[in-house]
Design a protein around this motif. Structure first.
Motif, short mmCIF file in Angstrom:
data_model
loop_
_atom_site.label_atom_id
_atom_site.label_comp_id
_atom_site.label_asym_id
_atom_site.label_seq_id
_atom_site.Cartn_x
_atom_site.Cartn_y
_atom_site.Cartn_z
N MET A 126 23.52 16.51 32.62
CA MET A 126 22.57 16.81 33.70
C MET A 126 22.31 18.31 33.76
N ALA A 127 21.25 18.67 34.48
CA ALA A 127 20.90 20.08 34.65
C ALA A 127 20.80 20.42 36.13
N VAL A 128 21.31 21.59 36.49
CA VAL A 128 21.37 22.03 37.88
C VAL A 128 20.77 23.43 37.96
N GLU A 129 19.99 23.67 39.03
CA GLU A 129 19.43 25.02 39.23
C GLU A 129 20.37 25.82 40.11
N ALA A 130 20.93 26.90 39.57
CA ALA A 130 21.86 27.73 40.33
C ALA A 130 22.02 29.07 39.63
N ASP A 131 22.63 30.01 40.36
CA ASP A 131 22.80 31.38 39.88
C ASP A 131 24.26 31.60 39.51
N VAL A 132 24.51 32.13 38.31
CA VAL A 132 25.90 32.37 37.89
C VAL A 132 26.62 33.32 38.85
N CYS A 133 25.84 34.12 39.59
CA CYS A 133 26.45 35.08 40.51
C CYS A 133 26.98 34.42 41.78
N PRO A 171 30.57 41.46 36.93
CA PRO A 171 30.79 40.31 36.03
C PRO A 171 32.26 39.91 35.88
N PRO A 172 33.22 40.87 35.71
CA PRO A 172 34.61 40.40 35.58
C PRO A 172 35.10 39.65 36.83
N GLY A 173 34.68 40.14 38.01
CA GLY A 173 35.09 39.46 39.24
C GLY A 173 34.48 38.07 39.34
N LEU A 174 33.20 37.95 38.95
CA LEU A 174 32.55 36.63 38.98
C LEU A 174 33.24 35.69 37.99
N LEU A 175 33.55 36.24 36.80
CA LEU A 175 34.22 35.40 35.81
C LEU A 175 35.60 34.94 36.29
N ALA A 176 36.26 35.80 37.08
CA ALA A 176 37.56 35.39 37.63
C ALA A 176 37.38 34.19 38.56
N GLY A 177 36.26 34.15 39.29
CA GLY A 177 35.98 33.00 40.16
C GLY A 177 35.89 31.71 39.36
N TYR A 178 35.25 31.78 38.21
CA TYR A 178 35.17 30.58 37.35
C TYR A 178 36.53 30.26 36.75
N LEU A 228 35.54 40.90 29.48
CA LEU A 228 35.05 39.70 30.17
C LEU A 228 35.98 38.50 29.93
N PHE A 229 36.82 38.60 28.89
CA PHE A 229 37.76 37.51 28.59
C PHE A 229 39.11 37.70 29.30
N ASP A 230 39.13 38.58 30.29
CA ASP A 230 40.38 38.81 31.01
C ASP A 230 40.95 37.48 31.52
N GLY A 231 42.25 37.26 31.30
CA GLY A 231 42.89 36.02 31.75
C GLY A 231 42.81 34.90 30.73
N TYR A 232 42.12 35.14 29.62
CA TYR A 232 42.06 34.16 28.52
C TYR A 232 42.77 34.74 27.30
N GLU A 233 43.27 33.88 26.43
CA GLU A 233 43.79 34.33 25.14
C GLU A 233 42.68 34.14 24.11
N LEU A 234 42.27 35.24 23.49
CA LEU A 234 41.19 35.13 22.49
C LEU A 234 41.68 34.33 21.29
N VAL A 235 40.88 33.38 20.85
CA VAL A 235 41.24 32.67 19.61
C VAL A 235 40.72 33.50 18.44
#
Ligand SMILES: C[S@@+](CC[C@H](N)C(=O)[O-])C[C@H]1O[C@@H](n2cnc3c(N)ncnc32)[C@H](O)[C@@H]1O
Length: 273
Positions: A126-133, A171-178, A228-235
């Motif tokens: 499905m597709a949803v209209e929303a803002d990544v922010c 962006p890093p703070g928003l990515l932390a939310g996800y 931007l990959f903070d909190g992830y382990e890069l493969v």
């Protein structure tokens, strides 16, 4: 040229170019207007090879999705998904395993309407209209929650998205939310434009986009994109030129070395706490 407006939401001003439709045109798609094509031509004049670059981005998308499916991911959240073109996430993922579920998110109504039409009859996408922010709105959207189970790992795709988001929006703070909403074992894939490679050509293209579409773009450095990959382990192989991320065949890279390095690409895995 007479434009076919049948698929166009009434609120769209087709005289103003839009990055989703410009990207569609550069990829050879049909969901764009004269204003978009004019801007695409200007971008190409500033940055010859841009069509090669967007093609490489779509090749990376395919490799990243297949890597995630091979790693056990069966649900995908693609934010900044754009106007569907050949090789969409649901096509790649559901071809690998028909059970895969996909939610596309974009803030551009044309992209969302067209995605919805393309997905009619597919009860796993499905597709949803929303803002990544607005992570809370995206993650709390009832339609999103009806499709994705956030207790299970998710493949989060943010391709050519974050360069539209200024530093002031954090962006890093928003990515932390996800990241906080995703189960351990989830993956994040990002591609992002950079000034690290041939910056003058890209500056010209960014100026054209700002002048004609009023959309700002913010290419970033290797360090900023890696952050931007903070909190992830890069493969493996980490954050690299798009074509260098696990290329599988000739279509995954360009004969022009500059095209291969114009975007950074990476995939990270959220570890167990
Ligand atoms: C260049 S396209 C990339 C499409 C696709 N992800 C790909 O890489 O093939 C960028 C998309 O990001 C969307 N976008 C830009 N800002 C956004 C925002 N704040 N929230 C959601 N989508 C956004 C645009 O509408 C556009 O469709």
């Amino acid at each position: 040229m007479t434009e076919n407006l049948a698929w166009t939401p009434a609120e769209i001003d087709i005289a103003v170019p839009n990055v989703a439709r410009v990207y569609d045109f550069l990829l050879g798609g049909a969901h764009n207007f004269e204003s978009d094509r004019t801007l695409a031509d200007k971008i190409e004049q500033s940055m010859p090879g841009v069509r090669d670059v967007v093609r490489l981005n779509r090749s990376f998308l395919r490799r990243a999705v297949l890597f995630m499916v091979e790693s056990g991911i069966r649900q995908f959240l693609d934010i900044g998904s754009g106007i569907p073109t050949v090789g969409n996430v649901h096509e790649v993922a559901q071809q690998a395993d028909p059970e895969c579920r996909v939610v596309y998110v974009d803030k551009e109504p044309v992209a969302v309407r067209h995605s919805g039409a393309l997905l009619a009859g597919n009860d796993r996408a499905m597709a949803v209209e929303a803002d990544v922010c607005s992570p809370g709105e995206v993650l709390g959207d009832p339609a999103v929650l009806s499709m994705l189970d956030f207790d299970q790992p998710v493949g989060l795709l943010n391709l050519l998205l974050w360069h539209f988001i200024p530093d002031e929006a954090d962006p890093p703070g928003l990515l932390a939310g996800y990241r906080n909403a995703l189960a351990p074992g989830s993956y994040l894939a990002i591609t992002h434009t950079t000034y690290d490679s041939e910056p003058d050509e890209l500056r010209g293209a960014v100026d054209e986009v700002r002048r004609r579409s009023k959309q700002q773009a913010f290419p970033r450095t290797y360090d900023e994109i890696t952050a931007l990959f903070d909190g992830y382990e890069l493969v493996e192989p980490g954050v690299v030129g798009c074509a260098a991320w696990r290329p599988g065949g000739p279509g995954d890279f360009s004969e022009h070395p500059s095209s291969n390095a114009r975007l950074y690409a990476g995939v990270g895995r959220k570890p167990q706490p």
